[in-house]
Enzyme design. Sequence first.
Site, PDB file in Angstrom:
ATOM      1  N   LEU B  33       0.819  -1.216   0.000  1.00 18.43           N
ATOM      2  CA  LEU B  33       0.000   0.000   0.000  1.00 18.43           C
ATOM      3  C   LEU B  33       0.855   1.270   0.000  1.00 18.43           C
ATOM      4  O   LEU B  33       0.452   2.297  -0.508  1.00 18.43           O
ATOM      5  CB  LEU B  33      -0.923   0.018   1.216  1.00 18.43           C
ATOM      6  CG  LEU B  33      -2.031  -1.047   1.261  1.00 18.43           C
ATOM      7  CD1 LEU B  33      -2.746  -1.012   2.599  1.00 18.43           C
ATOM      8  CD2 LEU B  33      -3.022  -0.843   0.124  1.00 18.43           C
ATOM      9  N   GLY B  34       2.012   1.172   0.588  1.00 18.25           N
ATOM     10  CA  GLY B  34       2.871   2.354   0.633  1.00 18.25           C
ATOM     11  C   GLY B  34       4.008   2.132   1.602  1.00 18.25           C
ATOM     12  O   GLY B  34       3.991   1.182   2.391  1.00 18.25           O
ATOM     13  N   GLY B  36       7.067   4.203   4.186  1.00 16.13           N
ATOM     14  CA  GLY B  36       7.592   5.427   4.778  1.00 16.13           C
ATOM     15  C   GLY B  36       8.947   5.174   5.387  1.00 16.13           C
ATOM     16  O   GLY B  36       9.562   4.126   5.136  1.00 16.13           O
ATOM     17  N   GLY B  39       8.839   1.988   7.768  1.00 11.90           N
ATOM     18  CA  GLY B  39       8.408   0.667   7.353  1.00 11.90           C
ATOM     19  C   GLY B  39       7.484   0.707   6.154  1.00 11.90           C
ATOM     20  O   GLY B  39       7.231   1.762   5.595  1.00 11.90           O
ATOM     21  N   VAL B  41       3.711  -0.603   4.457  1.00 16.53           N
ATOM     22  CA  VAL B  41       2.369  -1.063   4.796  1.00 16.53           C
ATOM     23  C   VAL B  41       1.824  -1.933   3.666  1.00 16.53           C
ATOM     24  O   VAL B  41       1.924  -1.566   2.496  1.00 16.53           O
ATOM     25  CB  VAL B  41       1.420   0.126   5.053  1.00 16.53           C
ATOM     26  CG1 VAL B  41       0.032  -0.361   5.455  1.00 16.53           C
ATOM     27  CG2 VAL B  41       1.985   1.048   6.119  1.00 16.53           C
ATOM     28  N   LYS B  54       1.773  -3.405   8.858  1.00 18.85           N
ATOM     29  CA  LYS B  54       2.979  -2.595   8.689  1.00 18.85           C
ATOM     30  C   LYS B  54       4.192  -3.354   9.201  1.00 18.85           C
ATOM     31  O   LYS B  54       4.241  -3.762  10.365  1.00 18.85           O
ATOM     32  CB  LYS B  54       2.847  -1.263   9.433  1.00 18.85           C
ATOM     33  CG  LYS B  54       4.057  -0.359   9.235  1.00 18.85           C
ATOM     34  CD  LYS B  54       3.784   1.076   9.653  1.00 18.85           C
ATOM     35  CE  LYS B  54       4.957   1.988   9.363  1.00 18.85           C
ATOM     36  NZ  LYS B  54       4.649   3.385   9.660  1.00 18.85           N
ATOM     37  N   ASP B 145       1.595  15.579  13.282  1.00 18.12           N
ATOM     38  CA  ASP B 145       1.935  15.635  11.856  1.00 18.12           C
ATOM     39  C   ASP B 145       0.682  15.590  10.994  1.00 18.12           C
ATOM     40  O   ASP B 145       0.473  14.671  10.212  1.00 18.12           O
ATOM     41  CB  ASP B 145       2.869  14.472  11.521  1.00 18.12           C
ATOM     42  CG  ASP B 145       3.590  14.676  10.188  1.00 18.12           C
ATOM     43  OD1 ASP B 145       3.447  15.773   9.602  1.00 18.12           O
ATOM     44  OD2 ASP B 145       4.278  13.754   9.748  1.00 18.12           O
TER      45      ASP B 145
END
Lengths: 242, 324
Positions: B33-34, B36, B39, B41, B54, B145
Site C-alpha cells: 500500500l505504501g 515510509g 516501514g 504497509v 505494517k 503531523d
Amino acid sequence: MKKGTLRQILLITDGCSNQGEDPVAMAALAREHGMTVNVIGVLDENERTEGLKEIENIALSGGGIHQLVYAKQLSHTVQMVTRKAMTQTIQGFIHKELQSILGHDKEIEDLPPDKRGQVVEVVDELGETMDLEVLIMIDTSASMQHKLPTVEDALLDLSISLHSRIGENEYALYAFPGKRKQVERLMDWTPILKDIHTIFPKLTTGGITPTGPALKEAIDAYQKKRSKRGLLDDGYIEESSS
Amino acid sequence: MTGTSKNQVADVPRGTTISGKWNKQTYQIMKKLGSGALGTVYLADSVKGRVALKIGTDSMSITSEVNVLKQLSMVQGTVLGPFFYEIDDWERSGKKFPFYVMEYIDGEPLFTFINRRGKEWIGILMLQLLRDLSALHREGWVFGDLKPDNLLVEGSPPTVRWLDVGGTTPMGRSVKEFTEFFDRGYWGLGNRVAEPSYDLFSVAMIVLNAGYPKRFDRPKKDAEHYLMNKIESSQLLKEYKPILRKALLGKYGYASEMRQELFALLQGEKTNVRKNKVNSSHSRVAARQTRPKAKKKRTGWVETVLLVAFLLFFYTLYLVGHIF
C-alpha cells in the site's frame, strides 16, 4: 531513575578535514568522555560528496548519527538528527539497564511486544524531560560561505524544537577555522540560542578545514564546563565509559 | 541514514504468509500500500478479513506507533485512528522483523476526493476533522503531523479518516514528527509544544494547500503578512480568511471554537447558494437553516425600531412647528 544530562556535539560541515588531528580519532575520544558526536554534511544541489566517508566515520566513532542534506532541507534535518541522537543515546542506556536485569545476551526484541511498549514510554519520557547540552561546531571554510544563512535558520529551528521540550537546554557555538585560531568560540554556554542573528553576519569564511582540532576543542569546552559545575551537579549519565 | 546500520526489509512479495512469533496469527500479503521512513504497509488477508499490516525494521519505533494506536482505540464513541489489532515479530531467514496489524481503510486521498467531488467539500470535511480533533484533544493528545497525506476520505457518507497517527503526542510535550509546510514552527508563528492550537494551525494550512496544490516556501521575514496575502489572492481561500487567520495566529484555544466559527461561516454561505438544492439529506442542513432566520428576525426588529424613532422625530418636529 535519576534524570541526567545528555551531551552532544553537533558538527555542521561540507567536506573533508585537511589540518590537524584525525577527526575520527577525536570523535572516539569524545565518546569516551560520554558525549555523542553527530555530523551533518551540507551539500549544494548537484554537489559531489567527497567528504562522505569521513562524515560517516566521525559519527560512527562518535556514537552518533550522520546525515547528508541539501541546504534547503537543513532546518528539518538538524532538529531531527539532534532528537534522534538523543533517543539513540537513551535507548543505549536503557538497553544496558535491561541487560543487567535480563542477562547479557538479551535484547529489547526478546521482550514480548506488549512489554516493549513500556520500554518505549520510558525512552519517550526521558527524551522529553532530560536536560540537553549541545555544542555546535560550524565549518566556516570558504565553500560554506553561501550556506551560512541556511545554517543560521536551521539553528533557530533547532532551538524552537528543543525549547518545546520539558527538559532544560544549553548551547554553545564554535566556528572552525576562526579568525586567528583554528577554532573560535562564538557563543559560550547559554540557555537561549536567540542571539545568533547578531553573530552570523560577522562570520568570516576562508581557508582550511581543521575538523579534528575543532572536535578536540569541543571536548575541552565540555571538560571546563564540567569542572566548573562539578561541585554543584553530578547528574550526568556516564553511559559510554564502561 | 543512521550511524547504526539497520537491516532493510526488501519488499515482501504477494502471496507470502507472515506468521507471528508470539501470537501465532498468520497473514497473507495481497499488495503493497505504501512505504515510509519507518516501514512498509501492506494489504493482507487474515481470519479477521482484510487488514493493513505494517512491517518495520526498528522495533522501538514500531512499538512507539503501536502505543499511540492503542491509546486511540481506547477513545470511546469516536473512531479516531485505524483500529489496532495486534503487534508481533516475523522471523525470516534468521532475522526478526517487527510488524503490527490494523484496520484497512479503503479510502481516497483527501485532495483527490475534493478534486473529484467539488470544492464545497473542503469546508464539510474540515468540520469533520475538527470534530475528531476535538475528541482527540479531550483525551489529552495532539495529532502533530497533520497533513493531507495522512487523511483519507472513506465510504458513503464520505468521512475523513486518519491514516498515520505516528506523530500523535501527549499534550504538553514536544511535537517530534512534523512536515514543514504544516508546522507553525517553520513559519515562525509558534513553538512545537503539543497543544490544540498546534493542530489547528495545521488544519488552516491544509486548507491553504487546497488553494495552492504545489505549496510554497516561507519568506525571509514576516510570514504572517505573506500567508495573509496568499489567502487574499486565492478565490477559493478568501471566503475562509477570518477563520484561517485566527487559526494561523493561534487565536483558537480549542478545536470546537474553530469548528463553530467555520460552521457559522458555511451556514451563511450555503443558505445563499444551496437554497434551490434541497438534495442533501443530512440533519445538518436543518440546523444550518434555522440560525440565519433568527438573524434576519433580529435585523427586521432593528429596522422597525429605527423607523418608529424616525417617524416620532418628524412628528415631534411637526408638533414643535405647530406650537411656534
